[in-house]
Design an enzyme around this catalytic site. Sequence first.
Site, PDB file in Angstrom:
ATOM      1  N   ASP A 141       0.058   4.994   2.311  1.00  0.00           N
ATOM      2  CA  ASP A 141       1.249   6.707   1.711  1.00  0.00           C
ATOM      3  C   ASP A 141       1.124   6.772   2.725  1.00  0.00           C
ATOM      4  O   ASP A 141       2.176   7.601   2.794  1.00  0.00           O
ATOM      5  CB  ASP A 141      -0.401   7.536   1.082  1.00  0.00           C
ATOM      6  CG  ASP A 141      -0.257   7.198  -0.725  1.00  0.00           C
ATOM      7  OD1 ASP A 141       0.252   6.231  -1.181  1.00  0.00           O
ATOM      8  OD2 ASP A 141      -1.065   7.933  -1.262  1.00  0.00           O
ATOM      9  N   ASN A 162       5.006   5.235  -4.170  1.00  0.00           N
ATOM     10  CA  ASN A 162       3.619   6.192  -5.968  1.00  0.00           C
ATOM     11  C   ASN A 162       3.015   7.230  -5.050  1.00  0.00           C
ATOM     12  O   ASN A 162       1.690   7.528  -5.368  1.00  0.00           O
ATOM     13  CB  ASN A 162       3.297   5.447  -6.328  1.00  0.00           C
ATOM     14  CG  ASN A 162       2.898   6.181  -7.663  1.00  0.00           C
ATOM     15  OD1 ASN A 162       3.627   7.498  -8.393  1.00  0.00           O
ATOM     16  ND2 ASN A 162       1.408   5.899  -8.332  1.00  0.00           N
ATOM     17  N   ARG A 206       5.798  12.297 -12.845  1.00  0.00           N
ATOM     18  CA  ARG A 206       5.113  13.254 -11.764  1.00  0.00           C
ATOM     19  C   ARG A 206       5.756  14.263 -11.597  1.00  0.00           C
ATOM     20  O   ARG A 206       6.195  14.641 -10.855  1.00  0.00           O
ATOM     21  CB  ARG A 206       3.969  12.542 -10.543  1.00  0.00           C
ATOM     22  CG  ARG A 206       3.498  11.538 -11.246  1.00  0.00           C
ATOM     23  CD  ARG A 206       3.307  11.022  -9.762  1.00  0.00           C
ATOM     24  NE  ARG A 206       1.821  11.554  -9.063  1.00  0.00           N
ATOM     25  CZ  ARG A 206       1.032  11.195  -7.887  1.00  0.00           C
ATOM     26  NH1 ARG A 206       1.311  10.415  -7.779  1.00  0.00           N
ATOM     27  NH2 ARG A 206       0.011  11.641  -8.084  1.00  0.00           N
ATOM     28  N   ASP A 234     -10.269  14.626  -6.755  1.00  0.00           N
ATOM     29  CA  ASP A 234      -9.915  13.045  -6.708  1.00  0.00           C
ATOM     30  C   ASP A 234     -11.208  12.509  -6.761  1.00  0.00           C
ATOM     31  O   ASP A 234     -11.307  11.351  -7.193  1.00  0.00           O
ATOM     32  CB  ASP A 234      -9.820  12.783  -4.879  1.00  0.00           C
ATOM     33  CG  ASP A 234      -8.879  13.008  -5.254  1.00  0.00           C
ATOM     34  OD1 ASP A 234      -7.530  13.030  -6.123  1.00  0.00           O
ATOM     35  OD2 ASP A 234      -8.031  13.133  -4.389  1.00  0.00           O
ATOM     36  N   GLU A 288      -1.969   8.985  -9.950  1.00  0.00           N
ATOM     37  CA  GLU A 288      -0.958   7.950  -9.837  1.00  0.00           C
ATOM     38  C   GLU A 288      -0.974   7.158 -11.374  1.00  0.00           C
ATOM     39  O   GLU A 288      -0.190   6.141 -11.541  1.00  0.00           O
ATOM     40  CB  GLU A 288      -1.671   6.990  -9.254  1.00  0.00           C
ATOM     41  CG  GLU A 288      -1.463   6.947  -7.242  1.00  0.00           C
ATOM     42  CD  GLU A 288      -2.139   8.646  -6.469  1.00  0.00           C
ATOM     43  OE1 GLU A 288      -2.096   8.479  -5.301  1.00  0.00           O
ATOM     44  OE2 GLU A 288      -3.091   9.236  -7.564  1.00  0.00           O
ATOM     45  N   HIS A 339      -5.496   3.197  -7.079  1.00  0.00           N
ATOM     46  CA  HIS A 339      -6.492   3.103  -5.618  1.00  0.00           C
ATOM     47  C   HIS A 339      -8.109   3.591  -6.668  1.00  0.00           C
ATOM     48  O   HIS A 339      -9.315   2.988  -6.303  1.00  0.00           O
ATOM     49  CB  HIS A 339      -5.743   3.325  -4.584  1.00  0.00           C
ATOM     50  CG  HIS A 339      -6.005   5.017  -4.329  1.00  0.00           C
ATOM     51  ND1 HIS A 339      -6.081   5.574  -3.758  1.00  0.00           N
ATOM     52  CD2 HIS A 339      -4.970   5.624  -5.447  1.00  0.00           C
ATOM     53  CE1 HIS A 339      -5.714   7.006  -3.355  1.00  0.00           C
ATOM     54  NE2 HIS A 339      -4.963   6.872  -4.797  1.00  0.00           N
ATOM     55  N   ARG A 340      -7.746   5.217  -6.695  1.00  0.00           N
ATOM     56  CA  ARG A 340      -8.878   5.372  -6.963  1.00  0.00           C
ATOM     57  C   ARG A 340     -10.225   5.024  -7.749  1.00  0.00           C
ATOM     58  O   ARG A 340     -11.409   5.350  -8.215  1.00  0.00           O
ATOM     59  CB  ARG A 340      -8.834   7.071  -7.349  1.00  0.00           C
ATOM     60  CG  ARG A 340      -8.578   7.699  -5.848  1.00  0.00           C
ATOM     61  CD  ARG A 340      -9.326   9.042  -5.556  1.00  0.00           C
ATOM     62  NE  ARG A 340      -8.296   9.542  -4.687  1.00  0.00           N
ATOM     63  CZ  ARG A 340      -8.656   9.357  -3.046  1.00  0.00           C
ATOM     64  NH1 ARG A 340      -9.405   8.346  -2.706  1.00  0.00           N
ATOM     65  NH2 ARG A 340      -8.214   9.920  -1.830  1.00  0.00           N
ATOM     66  N   LYS A 343      -2.796   1.633  -1.205  1.00  0.00           N
ATOM     67  CA  LYS A 343      -2.192   3.216  -1.328  1.00  0.00           C
ATOM     68  C   LYS A 343      -3.477   4.118  -0.539  1.00  0.00           C
ATOM     69  O   LYS A 343      -2.580   5.152   0.442  1.00  0.00           O
ATOM     70  CB  LYS A 343      -2.511   3.765  -2.557  1.00  0.00           C
ATOM     71  CG  LYS A 343      -1.776   5.084  -2.679  1.00  0.00           C
ATOM     72  CD  LYS A 343      -1.584   5.098  -4.218  1.00  0.00           C
ATOM     73  CE  LYS A 343      -0.289   5.747  -4.496  1.00  0.00           C
ATOM     74  NZ  LYS A 343      -1.050   7.733  -3.834  1.00  0.00           N
TER      75      LYS A 343
END
Length: 421
Positions: free
Chosen positions: A47, A91, A121, A311, A339, A383-384, A409
């Site tokens: 990112d 992304n 998005r 998040d 994402e 990723h999260r 990411k």
Amino acid sequence: MKEICPKTCIDASVRIPGSKSVIHRTLIAAALAEGESRLSGFLGCEDTVYTAEALRALGVRISVSGENVIVSGTGGTFPSGKGIKQLFLGNSGTTFRLLLSTVALTHGHYILTGESRMLERPIRELVYALKELGVDATCVGMDGFPPVFVRAKGVRGGKVEIKGETSSQYVSSLLLAAPGMDNGLEIGVNGNLVSRGYVDLTLDVMSRFGVSVLRDGYEHFKILPDQKYKARQCTIEGDVSSASYFWAAAAVTGGKVITDNIYPHETRQGDIGFLEILSQMGCKVEKERDRVMVTGGPLSGLEADMSAMPDMVPTLAAISLFAHGKTSIRNVSHLRFKESDRLRGMAEELNRLGGRVKELPDGLIIQGNETLTGGVIDPRNDHRIAMSLAVVGLRVPGVRIDEDRCVKKSFPHFWDLWECL
């Protein structure tokens, strides 16, 4: 594919790399500043690299050497572009949203686009706000979604209103670009502004680079004209969002984890509030100037309004599997536009392991202390989700995470640090 090794009684110390959220904002402020800025603690994840490369495409000179970055600021005056230039932003929704207003300050024709998920998005409110300020910006595919074509010729500024319930990044985008607008900027926020901590973070970065913002809570912001960013030297603090997975490791194993390079008493990162949730669930939390220590204990479920730190929802969901009783997570409907659809993704993957998770329109309800089993789980290139499911694998044998490279990411060395636990 990554198989997670179960662990008990963790006792570890981890240095957390620089904050992705701070880096995005700092790069933009430094690019708009007068003079040369020197940044240390840079995290070169996917990112932040997209943000740096996009700024280079706008004519900003950026030199990266490991964790050190030199940005030669434009003073808000960008070289004129020729033809139509495409900015591919993968992304990285943060890059796309924060940079869109900055691109409008330039003089040239740009198409901002990205991967297929990026095109799903929403960006409508920010595009319409820029139009109100005189920017020629158009969604060239589906109305309200990327790609966005900007015929940039500077921004006159003025007054604009924007909805607050979709993304705080729209407000942050306008704020960051405001010092480059001819007449200053006033922003009125309609409705409840989500993820407020990220706006505080934006204002903190702007202040560090010499720009002051008048505000009335989270409803009105005003940047007076004739303010300019000033170049500076700064060190990027550790990423609180990244630290949360290691705090969670302590929580679910009953162990102890120290995270260095986290400044709990100074940081403007809103996710630092997650420590209070961990404390309420039964963890022992100790804060020093530049580190945090979390020690796990018997966990209890709770009710949590996570609108200010969305998040952290995947992390909280993972921990809640091992808590006594029910955990209710609410007011995070905007997580469906990250994402991945994080609410659906976490519910489906945790249930695949034997959890009892109910998906709500704006959150999750998780019943703790269920009998869980291993299996292959799909992080949906998010990723999260991948990093939060690694937490589950510390307690449940046989958890294997497909497409584990998606952590690049935001946290390229996550798996190396995770194995050091």
